[in-house]
Motif scaffolding. Structure first.
Motif, PDB file in Angstrom:
ATOM      1  N   ASP A  96       0.720  -1.248  -0.087  1.00  0.00           N
ATOM      2  CA  ASP A  96       0.069  -0.012  -0.101  1.00  0.00           C
ATOM      3  C   ASP A  96       0.988   1.166   0.208  1.00  0.00           C
ATOM      4  O   ASP A  96       2.060   1.112  -0.018  1.00  0.00           O
ATOM      5  N   ALA A  97       0.273   2.214  -0.221  1.00  0.00           N
ATOM      6  CA  ALA A  97       1.068   3.504  -0.126  1.00  0.00           C
ATOM      7  C   ALA A  97       1.410   4.195   1.157  1.00  0.00           C
ATOM      8  O   ALA A  97       0.545   3.722   2.014  1.00  0.00           O
ATOM      9  N   LEU A  98       2.295   4.886   1.290  1.00  0.00           N
ATOM     10  CA  LEU A  98       2.525   5.259   2.602  1.00  0.00           C
ATOM     11  C   LEU A  98       1.580   6.546   2.807  1.00  0.00           C
ATOM     12  O   LEU A  98       1.018   7.153   2.064  1.00  0.00           O
ATOM     13  N   LEU A  99       1.124   6.772   4.212  1.00  0.00           N
ATOM     14  CA  LEU A  99       0.293   7.808   4.723  1.00  0.00           C
ATOM     15  C   LEU A  99       1.033   8.809   5.455  1.00  0.00           C
ATOM     16  O   LEU A  99       2.031   8.602   6.172  1.00  0.00           O
ATOM     17  N   LEU A 100       0.605   9.972   5.248  1.00  0.00           N
ATOM     18  CA  LEU A 100       1.350  11.313   5.908  1.00  0.00           C
ATOM     19  C   LEU A 100       0.510  11.207   7.245  1.00  0.00           C
ATOM     20  O   LEU A 100      -0.486  11.581   7.535  1.00  0.00           O
ATOM     21  N   ASN A 112       3.211   3.238   7.048  1.00  0.00           N
ATOM     22  CA  ASN A 112       2.331   2.492   6.278  1.00  0.00           C
ATOM     23  C   ASN A 112       1.413   1.556   7.068  1.00  0.00           C
ATOM     24  O   ASN A 112       1.608   1.094   7.862  1.00  0.00           O
ATOM     25  N   TYR A 113       0.157   1.585   6.457  1.00  0.00           N
ATOM     26  CA  TYR A 113      -1.067   1.110   6.988  1.00  0.00           C
ATOM     27  C   TYR A 113      -0.680  -0.154   7.454  1.00  0.00           C
ATOM     28  O   TYR A 113      -1.348  -0.561   8.547  1.00  0.00           O
ATOM     29  N   VAL A 143      -5.641   0.043  12.575  1.00  0.00           N
ATOM     30  CA  VAL A 143      -4.213   0.536  12.947  1.00  0.00           C
ATOM     31  C   VAL A 143      -4.025   2.007  12.823  1.00  0.00           C
ATOM     32  O   VAL A 143      -4.025   2.262  11.298  1.00  0.00           O
ATOM     33  N   THR A 144      -3.780   2.737  13.671  1.00  0.00           N
ATOM     34  CA  THR A 144      -3.408   4.015  13.473  1.00  0.00           C
ATOM     35  C   THR A 144      -2.030   4.378  14.197  1.00  0.00           C
ATOM     36  O   THR A 144      -1.542   4.007  14.826  1.00  0.00           O
TER      37      THR A 144
END
Length: 363
Positions: A96-100, A112-113, A143-144
């Motif tokens: 998956d894409a990275l999250l800011l 990464n989620y 997951v946060t």
């Protein structure tokens, strides 16, 4: 450090970030000076707030960070892209894409989620730290992540919350930069209801949750990064007469206050602001925006512009300004069909090599 060097450092700490880049190339003396802790600490409180925009071109695994300058105007000229501060990280995963996640003092947390790993990076020094973590069964879990700073101890902490939706298993883990290890605080004292990452404000991280006693009341979970304790307070009320499920609520900040953006089915976006943790009537509805493009969208206020307008981001869709005086919305930058997010960002020259026990990489 002699008096003349201190004067030079004081002058350089007041100029725009792109000019400092050029100054580092003037001579070795200036290059070394701009890397010293004295200059770093002098520059940070004077560094003007800008914007960091994160685009992820998944599945090509290309993550782009762009540093944006703001001039406070209300028209499309208020955002200035600087080509010297556009970075292709190339840190994506196959999953998956990275999250800011969050930005604090010039450091950016990307996550990464799927729980494989996270990154702390400073695009100004072009450095990053890899923070490995175990992989979780994320299709069945929430997951946060949160990232914040403890001023009293000068520590930066990454907080990860996990809850399995079928088994109810949960955990809170903390990673302090420079230690190289995760610590577990055990099970969460509240249920996770959102994949939204934690919001950092005033030394605390915040998430939306529900009352652990089983009532349908929505709560704000505040995590004190210094004491490492959780506190639950009531969230902004729901509008009477509307279905609780007929809306999207998103946590954010407006100015120096926590806020909740409430997007409903009738094209209305309400922004509730928390004035004080200790007040009984702590929430007040400050702004109502009626705009069809914001229906059922995750919206986060970013910063007040000098013009009186508010710069906001509609997650994965566009940046826009809202003018309270005229009630108008203007799209500044859009990103259809791409992962897209933005945060207020204060550039700094903090070197990640100052955190012991961390492997620092350059991009």
């Amino acid at each position: 450090m002699n008096l003349q060097t201190e004067i030079v450092a004081d002058i350089l700490s007041r100029i725009p970030i792109k000019s400092i880049f050029h100054c580092k190339c003037v001579c070795k003396t200036w290059h070394d000076l701009l890397s010293e802790p004295y200059f770093v600490n002098l520059h940070l409180p004077r560094s003007p707030a800008g914007l960091i925009i994160h685009r992820s071109n998944y599945p090509q695994e290309t993550d782009i960070l762009k540093l944006v300058e703001l001039d406070g105007e209300s028209d499309h000229h208020n955002i200035h892209h600087n080509p010297l501060t556009r970075f292709d990280l190339g840190l994506g995963f196959n999953y998956d894409a990275l999250l800011l996640c969050e930005t604090v003092n010039g450091l950016i947390c990307l996550w990464n989620y799927y729980g494989v790993a996270g990154y702390i990076c400073n695009p100004i020094t072009r450095e990053y730290i890899l923070i490995p973590d175990q992989k979780y069964d994320s299709p069945y879990a929430i997951v946060t992540c949160g990232f914040g700073y403890v001023e009293a101890s000068d520590e930066y902490k990454v907080v990860r919350l996990y809850m399995h939706m079928k088994t109810g298993k949960s955990e809170c883990k903390i990673y302090t930069l420079g230690t190289g290890v995760w610590r577990s605080l055990g099970h969460l004292p509240f249920p996770l209801i959102s994949f939204q990452n934690g919001i950092y404000l005033n030394g605390n991280l915040h998430w939306l949750t529900t009352d652990p006693e089983g009532t349908p009341n929505e709560m704000v979970c505040t995590f004190d990064l210094e004491k490492e304790l959780f506190l639950l307070t009531p969230a902004a009320p729901f509008v009477v007469g509307r279905d609780v499920k007929d809306r999207i609520r998103y946590l954010g900040t407006l100015g120096e206050c926590l806020c909740i953006c409430d997007s409903t089915a009738d094209f209305e976006l309400s922004i509730w602001v928390m004035k004080d943790y200790e007040m009984k009537e702590m929430w007040s509805k400050e702004i109502v925006i009626r705009e069809p493009s914001l229906q059922y969208q995750n919206v986060r206020p970013l910063i007040f512009l000098e013009s009186g307008c508010i710069l906001m981001v509609c997650l994965d869709r566009f940046l826009f300004t809202y003018c309270p005086e005229y009630g108008t919305v203007q799209i500044i930058e859009d990103a259809p069909k791409k992962a897209f997010d933005a945060r207020v960002y204060v550039p700094s020259f903090i070197r990640l090599g100052s955190f012991v026990l961390e492997n620092v990489f350059v991009f």
